[in-house]
Enzyme design. Structure first.
Site, short mmCIF file in Angstrom:
data_model
loop_
_atom_site.label_atom_id
_atom_site.label_comp_id
_atom_site.label_asym_id
_atom_site.label_seq_id
_atom_site.Cartn_x
_atom_site.Cartn_y
_atom_site.Cartn_z
N SER A 91 0.88 -1.31 -0.06
CA SER A 91 0.03 0.03 -0.19
C SER A 91 0.87 1.40 -0.03
CB SER A 91 -0.98 -0.12 1.25
OG SER A 91 -0.28 0.07 2.28
N LYS A 134 -6.37 3.66 9.00
CA LYS A 134 -5.45 4.59 8.09
C LYS A 134 -5.96 6.16 8.36
CE LYS A 134 -3.33 1.40 5.09
NZ LYS A 134 -2.96 0.80 3.76
#
Length: 223
Positions: A91, A134
């Site tokens: 990611s 996140k």
């Protein structure tokens, strides 16, 4: 803001076993030739993401206004701080690509922007996991804008309303979308053109030796 005030430093969003966190990607260059190294206690997947990011940037050098000879004259070192903490996962791909473009073009990251997303060699941005964690980490660390893959748009439903409404979200389908949203606009290159006016050259008549001495003889006429 102090860390991202330098071109090449870009904040990414990471997922850990303790929740979300901010992950800074730092890139720098030095005289050399085609060398590329990545440090920061990262795993194989993250190593591959870094190389994919470099290949993407090199393949799009023309459209990104990057001179191709840059890669032939400089070595690049990418570092992910907090080296004592092992890191891995795909990611960080968008953050790595953005860090490289920021370094080479001199475009700094916009203030309070974080990002996450996997990339392909063709520049597509793929979905990732841990969106809720996140986003919470971004909010906790004062980030106001988060760049996410377009395919993760529906995952924002898991984020509390008060946090979702207080932040701006940008959904990217390509790495180009991420770069345009994350970095400051490129400054136009001003060409300094010096205007030179040609002054007329005065042609001085060639003087004879007698003229220089002040003695000029008259010319006799024939009758």
């Amino acid at each position: 803001n102090k860390r991202t005030s330098i071109p090449g430093v870009v904040p990414g969003l990471a997922w850990t076993s303790f929740g979300g966190d901010i992950l800074f990607i730092e890139s720098t260059a030095m005289p050399g030739g085609r060398g590329f190294q990545v440090t920061g206690s990262i795993g194989n997947v993250m190593q591959e993401s870094a190389r994919a990011a470099l290949s993407y940037v090199r393949s799009r050098a023309a459209s990104l206004s990057i001179p191709q000879e840059f890669f032939e004259k400089f070595d690049i070192h990418m570092h992910i701080p907090s080296g004592a903490q092992p890191k891995d996962g795909p990611s960080a791909g968008v953050t790595m690509a953005t860090s490289l473009v920021s370094l080479i073009t001199g475009r700094k990251a916009r203030p309070q922007v974080g990002m996450t997303g996997e990339i392909t060699l063709r520049g597509q941005v793929l979905a990732i996991g841990g969106v809720k964690e996140k986003v919470l980490a971004a909010h906790r660390n004062g980030l106001t804008t988060v760049i996410l893959p377009k395919r993760n748009e529906q995952d924002l439903d898991d984020v509390p309303d008060e946090i979702r409404q207080s932040m701006k979200f940008i959904f990217a389908e390509s790495v180009e979308d991420v770069i345009n949203a994350a970095l400051e606009k490129a400054k136009p290159i001003k060409k300094l053109i010096k205007k030179t006016t040609k002054k007329p050259i005065k042609k001085n008549p060639i003087k004879t030796k007698a003229q220089k001495n002040g003695k000029v003889k008259g010319v006799a006429r024939r009758g």
